[in-house]
Design a protein around this motif. Structure first.
Motif, PDB file in Angstrom:
ATOM      1  N   UNK A  36     -13.224  -1.164   2.846  1.00  0.00           N
ATOM      2  CA  UNK A  36     -12.530  -1.607   4.748  1.00  0.00           C
ATOM      3  C   UNK A  36     -11.926  -1.272   5.710  1.00  0.00           C
ATOM      4  N   UNK A  37     -11.439  -0.033   5.229  1.00  0.00           N
ATOM      5  CA  UNK A  37     -10.298   0.441   6.217  1.00  0.00           C
ATOM      6  C   UNK A  37     -10.545   1.679   6.119  1.00  0.00           C
ATOM      7  N   UNK A  38     -12.092   2.503   5.926  1.00  0.00           N
ATOM      8  CA  UNK A  38     -11.959   4.099   5.953  1.00  0.00           C
ATOM      9  C   UNK A  38     -12.780   3.808   7.339  1.00  0.00           C
ATOM     10  N   UNK A  96      -4.819  -9.455  -4.534  1.00  0.00           N
ATOM     11  CA  UNK A  96      -4.159  -9.822  -3.434  1.00  0.00           C
ATOM     12  C   UNK A  96      -4.657  -8.585  -2.865  1.00  0.00           C
ATOM     13  N   UNK A  97      -5.411  -7.812  -2.551  1.00  0.00           N
ATOM     14  CA  UNK A  97      -5.474  -6.502  -2.037  1.00  0.00           C
ATOM     15  C   UNK A  97      -3.277  -6.078  -0.723  1.00  0.00           C
ATOM     16  N   UNK A  98      -2.986  -4.513  -0.992  1.00  0.00           N
ATOM     17  CA  UNK A  98      -1.985  -4.280  -0.388  1.00  0.00           C
ATOM     18  C   UNK A  98      -2.349  -4.956   1.698  1.00  0.00           C
ATOM     19  N   UNK A  99      -1.651  -4.564   1.800  1.00  0.00           N
ATOM     20  CA  UNK A  99      -1.941  -4.847   3.292  1.00  0.00           C
ATOM     21  C   UNK A  99      -1.661  -3.365   3.611  1.00  0.00           C
ATOM     22  N   UNK A 100      -2.465  -2.915   4.601  1.00  0.00           N
ATOM     23  CA  UNK A 100      -2.524  -1.277   5.259  1.00  0.00           C
ATOM     24  C   UNK A 100      -2.093  -1.568   6.340  1.00  0.00           C
ATOM     25  N   UNK A 101      -1.499  -0.752   6.989  1.00  0.00           N
ATOM     26  CA  UNK A 101      -0.788  -0.603   8.117  1.00  0.00           C
ATOM     27  C   UNK A 101      -1.656   1.024   8.631  1.00  0.00           C
ATOM     28  N   UNK A 102      -2.377   1.120   8.807  1.00  0.00           N
ATOM     29  CA  UNK A 102      -2.868   2.562   8.919  1.00  0.00           C
ATOM     30  C   UNK A 102      -2.208   3.605   9.795  1.00  0.00           C
ATOM     31  N   UNK A 103      -2.114   3.037  11.333  1.00  0.00           N
ATOM     32  CA  UNK A 103      -0.923   3.837  12.037  1.00  0.00           C
ATOM     33  C   UNK A 103      -0.001   3.823  11.517  1.00  0.00           C
ATOM     34  N   UNK A 104       0.965   3.407  10.889  1.00  0.00           N
ATOM     35  CA  UNK A 104       1.798   4.095   9.802  1.00  0.00           C
ATOM     36  C   UNK A 104       1.759   5.025   8.728  1.00  0.00           C
ATOM     37  N   UNK A 105       0.440   4.890   7.611  1.00  0.00           N
ATOM     38  CA  UNK A 105       0.181   5.854   7.148  1.00  0.00           C
ATOM     39  C   UNK A 105      -0.054   6.788   7.397  1.00  0.00           C
ATOM     40  N   UNK A 106      -1.168   6.525   8.808  1.00  0.00           N
ATOM     41  CA  UNK A 106      -1.396   8.459   9.464  1.00  0.00           C
ATOM     42  C   UNK A 106       0.090   9.190   9.676  1.00  0.00           C
ATOM     43  N   UNK A 107       1.303   8.264  10.604  1.00  0.00           N
ATOM     44  CA  UNK A 107       2.411   8.842  11.038  1.00  0.00           C
ATOM     45  C   UNK A 107       2.766   9.801   9.746  1.00  0.00           C
ATOM     46  N   UNK A 108       3.344   8.925   8.963  1.00  0.00           N
ATOM     47  CA  UNK A 108       4.065   9.497   6.699  1.00  0.00           C
ATOM     48  C   UNK A 108       3.627  10.743   6.763  1.00  0.00           C
ATOM     49  N   UNK A 109       2.304  10.731   6.570  1.00  0.00           N
ATOM     50  CA  UNK A 109       1.465  11.730   6.590  1.00  0.00           C
ATOM     51  C   UNK A 109       1.282  12.920   7.499  1.00  0.00           C
ATOM     52  N   UNK A 110       1.746  12.775   8.540  1.00  0.00           N
ATOM     53  CA  UNK A 110       1.440  13.349   9.622  1.00  0.00           C
ATOM     54  C   UNK A 110       2.942  13.665   9.144  1.00  0.00           C
TER      55      UNK A 110
END
Lengths: 322, 322
Positions: free
Chosen positions: A34-36, A1-15
């Motif tokens: 698919x999250x592109x 199963x692919x890891x779930x992706x929380x895009x908003x959280x990733x962007x916050x942490x990247x920033x």
């Protein structure tokens, strides 16, 4: 199963500058996951700040060493730095060779430096698809400067030029005569020229020839003329790298004052949009009639039954019917 | 007023081997003239016979000299030969530099040799658009062999590989170490390797390293394994060129026996059809709403208002409405 992706959280942490989040986001855009689109939308408001510098030149001129030294110089100036190392060999090998990435180890533990090797794809989209998306990640992650390093001449060089605010072209003494250099198209693409390995024989001659050829070939941009400086470096000892950084900043200021920077960035966005649109259309070609339309048409072209323009018309017509 | 064009007459004369007719036809396809499709249709029934050989390698390895020597060897064997010299510098300069074309002067007066410099374009279509059409002209004009020579690595090299039946990769001693060579992606693309300037120091070492790396990296094609030979040459004295010609023919025979040739040519046609179809679509992007749609979308992307995927969707949607 692919890891779930929380895009908003990733962007916050990247920033916040978390390297793992930056790396994950680049993977998401590079692999056209698919999250592109979700990632692209989340990044967009935070983009537009990074200064983008392209570095190009033939194999053997010391691009990786120069990139590494330039990263060091920019770090001294307190900049957060991203590096995209683009490797055109990858369409065939399926992955980047890491040989001279080793030289970037100096910065591997610096939390303000993000380094990523990009595999260009073996199709028309190529660099023009994945690299701009990775650039957007680094831009949104607060990189003041993004360096895009590419190998060699040809399409990948053209693509880097179209992405960069400032293109730095590297040469080394004794890598072939002036005509060879001109043949590779470097004179027209360089905003700043670097003659690396300047402690070698023939460095002054290379500088002299280069300056002469530059003086012959320049064109006006927006009614103004930028004269690309030629800087001598010994990147392995970090000599002259401060002058390279200054030349880049001088070019950046020159462009900003004349609206050329804005124009270049708009052109970059146009290419990016167009590449995405073409990629969307291209993906539909494969789908037409279960993927066999293109193959059947190609067989008829090989058999000299139809010409490729008629085949293209048929391909587009079948696309309209789906 | 443009000259009137009698395409049927031009094709007839090209098939008789008249150089001016061949040159005119290439110009018609290269410039995407209004006669492009008529020319393509007239050529199609006469295509499919030429053996297509790609030559690639970094600047300075002696590609033009080797090409010229190979033309001489093929002429000795009674072949009609076409040469397409592809110059990736041209998108920027608007025309090919002729510096080392001079070395081809040996064959300038030979009525059975057709030489043409191709300017790749500065857009996505690039080499994948114009060069296959020029190839079709030379094929229809009765060339037994067409040599496509390109500069350097990257996209132009990839395109040449996709066009050629057999790809010849040139190296020279002392042009950088093994990792640099692998980085440029040459190992995966070469069917025949040539170490030129083999009278120089280090030639045997280059051959040895190359053979070692080849032995590590080969893949099966159609369940069979081609082991690319490594041939030493001194092209300036035509030494070893007969062995290059034999290696090319051996590879051609090997492919023909296994259906690989047919497969490569079908893939080539697929790429060609797809490139034409994309170019047709791309030309429509510029037309949308008087050419301003893309520019306006790009401005909004630069201003961080929308992401490029949304912009691409809007571009495609506006395309559907015209």
């Amino acid at each position: 199963m692919p890891r779930p992706v929380d895009v908003g959280d990733l962007v916050s942490r990247a920033r916040e500058g978390q390297a793992r989040a930056v790396a994950r986001l680049i993977s998401l855009v590079e692999d056209a996951s698919p999250h592109l689109r979700e990632v692209a939308a989340a990044l967009a408001p935070h983009t537009g700040r990074a200064q983008v510098i392209g570095l190009t030149g033939s194999p053997g001129v010391g691009k990786s060493t120069t990139t590494s030294a330039l990263v060091g110089e920019l770090r001294k100036r307190g900049k957060r730095v991203g590096v995209l190392a683009v490797d055109p060999s990858s369409p065939f090998s399926g992955g980047a060779l890491l040989g001279d990435r080793v030289r970037m180890q100096d910065h591997a533990l610096d939390p303000e430096v993000f380094i990523r090797s990009m595999a260009t794809r073996g199709h028309l989209g190529g660099l023009s698809w994945a690299t701009p998306q990775a650039l957007r990640v680094l831009d949104a992650a607060g990189c003041d400067v993004v360096l895009i390093e590419t190998v060699g001449v040809g399409q990948s060089e053209i693509d880097v030029v179209s992405l960069a605010d400032t293109t730095v072209v590297l040469l080394a003494p004794g890598m072939g005569d002036g005509i060879q250099a001109a043949k590779a198209g470097i004179l027209e693409v360089g905003d700043v020229f670097v003659v690396n390995k300047a402690d070698r024989d023939g460095a002054d001659r290379t500088v002299r020839e280069l300056k002469h050829m530059i003086s012959l070939g320049r064109k006006e941009i927006q009614g103004a003329m930028w004269r690309p400086p030629v800087v001598k470096t010994v990147a392995a000892r970090a000599e002259g790298i401060d002058l390279v950084a200054e030349a880049i900043d001088a070019h950046h200021g020159w462009m900003a004052d004349r609206g050329v920077l804005e124009q270049r960035r708009r052109k970059r966005a146009e290419s990016e949009i167009e590449a995405i649109a073409l990629e969307v259309l291209r993906s539909r070609f494969g789908d037409v009639r279960g993927g066999t339309a293109l193959e059947q048409l190609a067989k008829r072209v090989v058999a000299a039954e139809i010409d490729p323009f008629v085949a293209a018309d048929e391909l587009l017509a079948s696309l309209d019917r789906v």
